[in-house]
Motif scaffolding. Sequence first.
Motif, mmCIF file in Angstrom:
data_model
loop_
_atom_site.group_PDB
_atom_site.id
_atom_site.type_symbol
_atom_site.label_atom_id
_atom_site.label_comp_id
_atom_site.label_asym_id
_atom_site.label_seq_id
_atom_site.Cartn_x
_atom_site.Cartn_y
_atom_site.Cartn_z
ATOM 1 N N LEU A 8 1.472 5.050 2.071
ATOM 2 C CA LEU A 8 2.187 6.252 1.661
ATOM 3 C C LEU A 8 1.954 7.341 2.693
ATOM 4 O O LEU A 8 0.808 7.616 3.061
ATOM 5 C CB LEU A 8 1.681 6.720 0.288
ATOM 6 C CG LEU A 8 1.691 5.655 -0.809
ATOM 7 C CD1 LEU A 8 0.901 6.116 -2.008
ATOM 8 C CD2 LEU A 8 3.106 5.304 -1.188
ATOM 9 N N LYS A 9 3.038 7.943 3.158
ATOM 10 C CA LYS A 9 2.939 9.025 4.142
ATOM 11 C C LYS A 9 3.743 10.212 3.642
ATOM 12 O O LYS A 9 4.945 10.092 3.413
ATOM 13 C CB LYS A 9 3.445 8.566 5.500
ATOM 14 C CG LYS A 9 3.286 9.612 6.588
ATOM 15 C CD LYS A 9 3.499 8.978 7.951
ATOM 16 C CE LYS A 9 3.536 9.961 9.061
ATOM 17 N NZ LYS A 9 2.451 10.830 9.245
ATOM 18 N N SER A 76 7.548 8.784 3.251
ATOM 19 C CA SER A 76 7.799 7.351 3.384
ATOM 20 C C SER A 76 6.830 6.555 2.535
ATOM 21 O O SER A 76 5.707 6.984 2.268
ATOM 22 C CB SER A 76 7.719 6.914 4.853
ATOM 23 O OG SER A 76 6.422 7.114 5.361
ATOM 24 N N ILE A 77 7.312 5.400 2.125
ATOM 25 C CA ILE A 77 6.529 4.468 1.326
ATOM 26 C C ILE A 77 6.785 3.070 1.878
ATOM 27 O O ILE A 77 7.910 2.750 2.264
ATOM 28 C CB ILE A 77 6.900 4.570 -0.175
ATOM 29 C CG1 ILE A 77 6.029 3.647 -1.017
ATOM 30 C CG2 ILE A 77 8.378 4.327 -0.399
ATOM 31 C CD1 ILE A 77 6.164 3.890 -2.515
ATOM 32 N N LYS A 78 5.729 2.280 1.966
ATOM 33 C CA LYS A 78 5.871 0.910 2.444
ATOM 34 C C LYS A 78 5.014 0.016 1.561
ATOM 35 O O LYS A 78 3.862 0.336 1.276
ATOM 36 C CB LYS A 78 5.440 0.779 3.903
ATOM 37 C CG LYS A 78 5.701 -0.595 4.491
ATOM 38 C CD LYS A 78 5.530 -0.608 5.985
ATOM 39 C CE LYS A 78 6.009 -1.923 6.570
ATOM 40 N NZ LYS A 78 6.021 -1.917 8.025
ATOM 41 N N SER A 91 10.078 -0.913 3.374
ATOM 42 C CA SER A 91 9.746 0.483 3.652
ATOM 43 C C SER A 91 10.978 1.357 3.455
ATOM 44 O O SER A 91 12.110 0.924 3.653
ATOM 45 C CB SER A 91 9.197 0.649 5.070
ATOM 46 O OG SER A 91 10.164 0.332 6.028
ATOM 47 N N LEU A 92 10.710 2.598 3.044
ATOM 48 C CA LEU A 92 11.766 3.558 2.777
ATOM 49 C C LEU A 92 11.257 4.934 3.193
ATOM 50 O O LEU A 92 10.152 5.324 2.831
ATOM 51 C CB LEU A 92 12.114 3.566 1.284
ATOM 52 C CG LEU A 92 13.179 4.571 0.861
ATOM 53 C CD1 LEU A 92 14.563 3.990 1.137
ATOM 54 C CD2 LEU A 92 13.044 4.898 -0.606
ATOM 55 N N SER A 93 12.061 5.649 3.959
ATOM 56 C CA SER A 93 11.784 7.041 4.320
ATOM 57 C C SER A 93 12.947 7.879 3.822
ATOM 58 O O SER A 93 14.097 7.455 3.886
ATOM 59 C CB SER A 93 11.653 7.205 5.831
ATOM 60 O OG SER A 93 10.582 6.443 6.315
ATOM 61 N N GLU A 106 15.413 2.603 5.988
ATOM 62 C CA GLU A 106 15.035 1.600 5.001
ATOM 63 C C GLU A 106 14.987 0.256 5.696
ATOM 64 O O GLU A 106 15.866 -0.065 6.496
ATOM 65 C CB GLU A 106 16.061 1.573 3.863
ATOM 66 C CG GLU A 106 15.713 0.601 2.765
ATOM 67 C CD GLU A 106 16.744 0.626 1.635
ATOM 68 O OE1 GLU A 106 17.922 0.946 1.908
ATOM 69 O OE2 GLU A 106 16.371 0.313 0.494
ATOM 70 N N SER A 107 13.964 -0.530 5.424
ATOM 71 C CA SER A 107 13.908 -1.862 6.022
ATOM 72 C C SER A 107 13.222 -2.840 5.081
ATOM 73 O O SER A 107 12.362 -2.464 4.284
ATOM 74 C CB SER A 107 13.187 -1.847 7.377
ATOM 75 O OG SER A 107 11.824 -1.552 7.210
#
Length: 152
Positions: A8-9, A76-78, A91-93, A106-107
């Motif tokens: 988590l960022k 962002s969360i991964k 991952s999603l920002s 998003e990836s």
Amino acid sequence: MFIQALHLKDFLSFQDVSIELGPVNVLIGANGSGKSNVIEAIDFLRHCPDDLSSFVLNNGGTDEWIRRANSAEVASIKAYCRQDKDTMSYSLSFRPDIRFPLITHESLDREFAEGPFGEFQRSVGHFEWQAFNEVHEKFNKLPKIESSQLRP
């Protein structure tokens, strides 16, 4: 599917943290240390395939999900997951856009135990899904550019 770790960022109360998860997890800490936010992060991930905008709006709006202590503009969360022998990361920002989250990146990366590597990436206005070997083949077919052809 088993979530092995979260990164988590600038997400909720977390500046930049990685959290290892096991089959059973116990969250212990003082009030305001982020225990509930770990659960909220997992709930956020659960809503990503459905209607993330409604979920975020019903839970305080985009500004509530982005850590503002360092004037962060993007959160962002991964998640790192395992299903049988396959591994996957998602991952999603996102950043605020009026009332709703605007996905900036998003990836989804998946490595199959008995097959090729797959990848999906989406940035603002960009969608792509291809097996890694197809991307590699296309890359190798591109014309080679000499450094003398480059302009400053």
